[in-house]
Structures are given as C-alpha cells and as structure tokens.
Design a protein around this motif. Structure first.
Motif, PDB file in Angstrom:
ATOM      1  N   ASN A  75       0.824  -1.196   0.000  1.00 37.83           N
ATOM      2  CA  ASN A  75       0.000   0.000   0.000  1.00 37.83           C
ATOM      3  C   ASN A  75       0.866   1.256   0.000  1.00 37.83           C
ATOM      4  O   ASN A  75       1.903   1.312   0.665  1.00 37.83           O
ATOM      5  N   PRO A  76       0.457   2.281  -0.728  1.00 35.72           N
ATOM      6  CA  PRO A  76       1.250   3.517  -0.805  1.00 35.72           C
ATOM      7  C   PRO A  76       1.180   4.313   0.488  1.00 35.72           C
ATOM      8  O   PRO A  76       0.235   4.208   1.270  1.00 35.72           O
ATOM      9  N   LEU A  77       2.194   5.135   0.692  1.00 34.31           N
ATOM     10  CA  LEU A  77       2.211   6.036   1.836  1.00 34.31           C
ATOM     11  C   LEU A  77       1.190   7.160   1.625  1.00 34.31           C
ATOM     12  O   LEU A  77       1.062   7.692   0.523  1.00 34.31           O
ATOM     13  N   LYS A  78       0.463   7.486   2.693  1.00 30.94           N
ATOM     14  CA  LYS A  78      -0.530   8.558   2.638  1.00 30.94           C
ATOM     15  C   LYS A  78      -0.258   9.575   3.736  1.00 30.94           C
ATOM     16  O   LYS A  78       0.185   9.218   4.825  1.00 30.94           O
ATOM     17  N   GLY A  85      -0.531  16.543  17.035  1.00 29.91           N
ATOM     18  CA  GLY A  85       0.661  17.102  16.407  1.00 29.91           C
ATOM     19  C   GLY A  85       1.465  16.126  15.584  1.00 29.91           C
ATOM     20  O   GLY A  85       2.411  16.524  14.897  1.00 29.91           O
ATOM     21  N   ARG A  86       1.127  14.845  15.615  1.00 25.82           N
ATOM     22  CA  ARG A  86       1.827  13.881  14.769  1.00 25.82           C
ATOM     23  C   ARG A  86       1.620  14.254  13.314  1.00 25.82           C
ATOM     24  O   ARG A  86       0.519  14.627  12.894  1.00 25.82           O
ATOM     25  N   ARG A  87       2.667  14.103  12.518  1.00 31.63           N
ATOM     26  CA  ARG A  87       2.568  14.448  11.106  1.00 31.63           C
ATOM     27  C   ARG A  87       3.554  13.627  10.299  1.00 31.63           C
ATOM     28  O   ARG A  87       4.626  13.273  10.775  1.00 31.63           O
ATOM     29  N   GLY A  88       3.168  13.319   9.063  1.00 23.14           N
ATOM     30  CA  GLY A  88       4.046  12.560   8.184  1.00 23.14           C
ATOM     31  C   GLY A  88       3.237  11.751   7.195  1.00 23.14           C
ATOM     32  O   GLY A  88       2.105  12.109   6.841  1.00 23.14           O
ATOM     33  N   MET A  89       3.813  10.646   6.732  1.00 22.69           N
ATOM     34  CA  MET A  89       3.153   9.752   5.794  1.00 22.69           C
ATOM     35  C   MET A  89       3.224   8.338   6.337  1.00 22.69           C
ATOM     36  O   MET A  89       4.252   7.923   6.887  1.00 22.69           O
ATOM     37  N   VAL A  90       2.135   7.590   6.198  1.00 21.62           N
ATOM     38  CA  VAL A  90       2.074   6.240   6.749  1.00 21.62           C
ATOM     39  C   VAL A  90       1.411   5.281   5.770  1.00 21.62           C
ATOM     40  O   VAL A  90       0.651   5.687   4.894  1.00 21.62           O
ATOM     41  N   SER A  91       1.717   4.009   5.948  1.00 19.87           N
ATOM     42  CA  SER A  91       1.010   2.962   5.201  1.00 19.87           C
ATOM     43  C   SER A  91       1.038   1.684   6.014  1.00 19.87           C
ATOM     44  O   SER A  91       1.909   1.490   6.875  1.00 19.87           O
ATOM     45  N   SER A  92       0.076   0.817   5.756  1.00 23.29           N
ATOM     46  CA  SER A  92       0.014  -0.486   6.409  1.00 23.29           C
ATOM     47  C   SER A  92      -0.482  -1.501   5.392  1.00 23.29           C
ATOM     48  O   SER A  92      -1.490  -1.273   4.718  1.00 23.29           O
ATOM     49  N   THR A  93       0.253  -2.602   5.254  1.00 25.54           N
ATOM     50  CA  THR A  93      -0.077  -3.621   4.266  1.00 25.54           C
ATOM     51  C   THR A  93      -0.218  -4.976   4.946  1.00 25.54           C
ATOM     52  O   THR A  93       0.704  -5.431   5.631  1.00 25.54           O
ATOM     53  N   VAL A 100       2.056  -8.320   9.019  1.00 26.59           N
ATOM     54  CA  VAL A 100       1.728  -6.967   8.571  1.00 26.59           C
ATOM     55  C   VAL A 100       3.020  -6.190   8.327  1.00 26.59           C
ATOM     56  O   VAL A 100       3.994  -6.329   9.073  1.00 26.59           O
ATOM     57  N   LEU A 101       3.029  -5.379   7.277  1.00 20.40           N
ATOM     58  CA  LEU A 101       4.110  -4.433   7.015  1.00 20.40           C
ATOM     59  C   LEU A 101       3.590  -3.029   7.267  1.00 20.40           C
ATOM     60  O   LEU A 101       2.522  -2.657   6.769  1.00 20.40           O
ATOM     61  N   ALA A 102       4.320  -2.257   8.049  1.00 18.89           N
ATOM     62  CA  ALA A 102       3.970  -0.853   8.293  1.00 18.89           C
ATOM     63  C   ALA A 102       5.161   0.014   7.933  1.00 18.89           C
ATOM     64  O   ALA A 102       6.307  -0.357   8.165  1.00 18.89           O
ATOM     65  N   ALA A 278      -3.998   1.167   9.481  1.00 15.82           N
ATOM     66  CA  ALA A 278      -2.741   1.826   9.823  1.00 15.82           C
ATOM     67  C   ALA A 278      -2.771   2.479  11.193  1.00 15.82           C
ATOM     68  O   ALA A 278      -1.732   2.790  11.757  1.00 15.82           O
ATOM     69  N   SER A 279      -3.957   2.694  11.775  1.00 14.96           N
ATOM     70  CA  SER A 279      -4.026   3.326  13.086  1.00 14.96           C
ATOM     71  C   SER A 279      -4.077   2.303  14.208  1.00 14.96           C
ATOM     72  O   SER A 279      -4.071   2.657  15.375  1.00 14.96           O
ATOM     73  N   GLY A 280      -4.125   1.027  13.861  1.00 13.91           N
ATOM     74  CA  GLY A 280      -4.172  -0.015  14.872  1.00 13.91           C
ATOM     75  C   GLY A 280      -2.824  -0.650  15.083  1.00 13.91           C
ATOM     76  O   GLY A 280      -1.782  -0.048  14.861  1.00 13.91           O
ATOM     77  N   ILE A 281      -2.825  -1.904  15.525  1.00 12.70           N
ATOM     78  CA  ILE A 281      -1.591  -2.614  15.810  1.00 12.70           C
ATOM     79  C   ILE A 281      -0.673  -2.639  14.603  1.00 12.70           C
ATOM     80  O   ILE A 281       0.544  -2.511  14.734  1.00 12.70           O
ATOM     81  N   ALA A 282      -1.248  -2.766  13.399  1.00 16.44           N
ATOM     82  CA  ALA A 282      -0.434  -2.897  12.200  1.00 16.44           C
ATOM     83  C   ALA A 282       0.532  -1.737  12.018  1.00 16.44           C
ATOM     84  O   ALA A 282       1.634  -1.919  11.518  1.00 16.44           O
ATOM     85  N   GLY A 283       0.114  -0.531  12.405  1.00 13.47           N
ATOM     86  CA  GLY A 283       0.967   0.618  12.180  1.00 13.47           C
ATOM     87  C   GLY A 283       1.574   1.201  13.433  1.00 13.47           C
ATOM     88  O   GLY A 283       2.149   2.281  13.395  1.00 13.47           O
ATOM     89  N   SER A 284       1.462   0.508  14.548  1.00 11.90           N
ATOM     90  CA  SER A 284       1.838   1.113  15.819  1.00 11.90           C
ATOM     91  C   SER A 284       3.334   1.366  15.947  1.00 11.90           C
ATOM     92  O   SER A 284       3.748   2.405  16.436  1.00 11.90           O
ATOM     93  N   MET A 285       4.165   0.419  15.532  1.00 12.58           N
ATOM     94  CA  MET A 285       5.600   0.562  15.723  1.00 12.58           C
ATOM     95  C   MET A 285       6.253   1.417  14.649  1.00 12.58           C
ATOM     96  O   MET A 285       7.127   2.213  14.933  1.00 12.58           O
ATOM     97  N   ALA A 286       5.859   1.244  13.399  1.00 15.85           N
ATOM     98  CA  ALA A 286       6.515   1.972  12.310  1.00 15.85           C
ATOM     99  C   ALA A 286       5.532   2.838  11.542  1.00 15.85           C
ATOM    100  O   ALA A 286       5.863   3.367  10.501  1.00 15.85           O
ATOM    101  N   GLY A 287       4.307   2.978  12.043  1.00 13.87           N
ATOM    102  CA  GLY A 287       3.307   3.809  11.400  1.00 13.87           C
ATOM    103  C   GLY A 287       3.075   5.076  12.184  1.00 13.87           C
ATOM    104  O   GLY A 287       3.994   5.795  12.552  1.00 13.87           O
TER     105      GLY A 287
END
Length: 309
Positions: A75-78, A85-93, A100-102, A278-287
C-alpha cells in the motif's frame, strides 16, 4: 469496526556503561561505521519469505525500501496529521497470515540527527506522547558477546536470523572501521488494557531489544526486535514477532526519518475478524505511532519562533 491502538516507541536512559561508544547526543550506541553496508546483504521481503524475516543492520533507508519492492501488494504512503501534532506519511499492508508491514516517513525540522536520537530515546517524551496506551517503559543497557551468539547458531542460515549484537572488542576491528561498544538496550514495556470487541486484553507486558548504529557523521540506523530471551511477558502481548528499522539522515537543517516494521500480530489479542488498519496494531511501531518526532520538533520550532518575537 473497533480499532486497537498501541502508540509507543523507544525510550531509554542515557547512562554511562563500560567501554560504550558515545555520540554527541551523550547516548551510548552499539556500533559506529563509516558507511552503510552493501544493499545486497539485506534480504528481500516477499509473500513467501515473511516468516522469520528480519531487517539487517547498517542498511540505508533506500536499501530497506528496495527490499520491500518484491511484495505483490504494498500500500502507498498517505499523508497523516493527528490532533496531537503527529505528522508525516504512513502505510500499512496486510501480508500472508497474521503478518503486517507498516511504513512511515516524516521530517523533523530545524534539528540534527543527534537531537532526534536524543528525543527518540527520551523516556519522558515517550510517556508524554503515548500516555493513553503506555503504563511504564524501562530500559536496561546490556553488553553482549557476538562470538557467543554465533557459537550458539548451528549453521550460517540460523545465524542470519539471530539479530547481530556485537560484543566488546577493539574500537578498530575490521576494514569497515567499525567501532563497537557492545551496548544494546532491553526495553520492558507495560501497556494498558485494550478493548477488543466486547472484552479487554488485560495489562500487557513484553520486552524488545534495541541496537543503535551510527553511520558516518550524520546518519543512524536503529533496529528493534522482540527480545528472544524475554521473561515476565504476558501471553496477550500485541506481537508474536516483530522487526523494525528506523533510519535517520541529515538533510540540511532538517532530519529525514524513515521507519519500516514487519510484525506478526498475536491472535490472543486481535481476533481474526478484526480488520487491520494503519491506526491499529499494524501501524503502531513503524506507522502513526512514530510520527510524534516530527510533531515534537515542529512544536520546538514554533516555540523558538514565539520566543524571538
């Protein structure tokens, strides 16, 4: 659909320890080397090789991203911007099975890589940005002998799976001019109970190991893995396996931060019917969970500007 959020990162005390290599941030690191390792030494992640996959040390962000290009779906980064205040680009596949890949990208403004590392390793900041989910983070510095780790591996293929943790040796030990202080960090995490459908997970405990390698004068490569020798962890910890890479690179007055994590979600915590996002466990460490760094330095920049006025 209910979501489970664990937003936590790495925090550590800056302690003096033996013969540790210490960088300008004052934090003892694992190793220093002049340049990145060859990209050919980082295995590619495919749908068939996710089991047992690990990111390797000394790799550049571009090498890590290239190692993910063999996936059939990625999945592409969005863009993301949180209320805190968190900001950036994230994806979760979602990969095969429970894997899961984050990924995430962010820019920390008006700072150096050493300042970002200092923030990344700050227990106070970690608790401040993740207070909704984390009860306690504690860190211990550990010296580990690489030769002992290698001697316990039966063959070369097994040694590739074991995270490389160098021991205390000469500060100039090979042609790459590696300088090893033999310092890794063990992070003990206590997480708040999370709601899952109509029940709760209960308090969760687990440990991870952290290596910090400085590359040249303005780059860092950080790896996080579940501690294979952990004790006292609860059965309902969020992951059964994880490998997380975080790369820091100076870019003028700013720092580019790229993170990628490959995780196997623990189904004792997340029921099969729960959708990954991406807001759950899948993206927690690298999302989304890591994007507080950009938020922190943006807040610092804004505060500095106000004080000058």
């Amino acid at each position: 659909m209910p979501k489970i959020r664990f937003r936590f990162g790495i925090a550590a005390a800056s302690l003096a320890f033996g013969h540790a290599v210490t960088v300008p941030s004052g934090i003892p690191i694992t190793t220093y080397r002049d340049d990145y390792e060859s990209p050919s030494l980082q295995p590619a992640l495919t749908d068939d090789t996710v089991e047992g996959f690990l990111f390797h040390r000394f790799q550049s962000p571009s090498s890590i991203q290239a190692s993910l290009e063999s996936l059939k779906k990625r999945n592409p980064l969005k863009k993301f911007r949180g209320k805190d205040g968190r900001r950036g680009m994230v994806s979760s596949t979602k990969l095969n099975g429970d894997w899961v890949l984050a990924e995430s990208k962010q820019v920390a403004v008006n700072c150096t890589v050493d300042e970002v590392l200092t923030a990344y390793m700050s227990a106070e900041l970690q608790e401040q940005w993740n207070e909704k989910d984390v009860i306690k983070c504690t860190f211990h510095q550990i010296q580990y002998d690489e030769d002992e780790e290698d001697s316990n591996a039966k063959d070369s293929s097994e040694r590739r799976i074991v995270p490389r943790i160098p021991g205390v040796r000469s500060l100039h030990r090979n042609d790459n001019n590696d300088k090893s202080g033999g310092i890794i960090y063990r992070q003990d995490l206590v997480l708040k109970s999370q709601r899952v459908i109509r029940s709760h997970t209960g308090i969760m405990r687990y440990c991870q190991s952290v290596t910090i390698d400085k590359i040249g004068q303005d780059k860092y490569s950080v790896l996080v893995n579940l501690d294979p020798h952990q004790q006292g962890g609860t059965a309902k910890r969020p992951f059964e396996s994880l490998s997380v890479y975080v790369g820091l690179q100076q870019a003028g007055k700013n720092v580019n931060i790229y993170a990628a994590g490959v995780m196997k979600v623990n189904r004792n915590v997340v029921p099969n019917l729960l959708i990954f996002d991406a807001s759950g466990i899948a993206g927690s460490m690298a999302g989304k969970g890591t994007l507080w760094l950009a938020g922190h330095f943006e807040q610092r920049r804004a505060s500095t500007s106000e004080n000058r006025q």
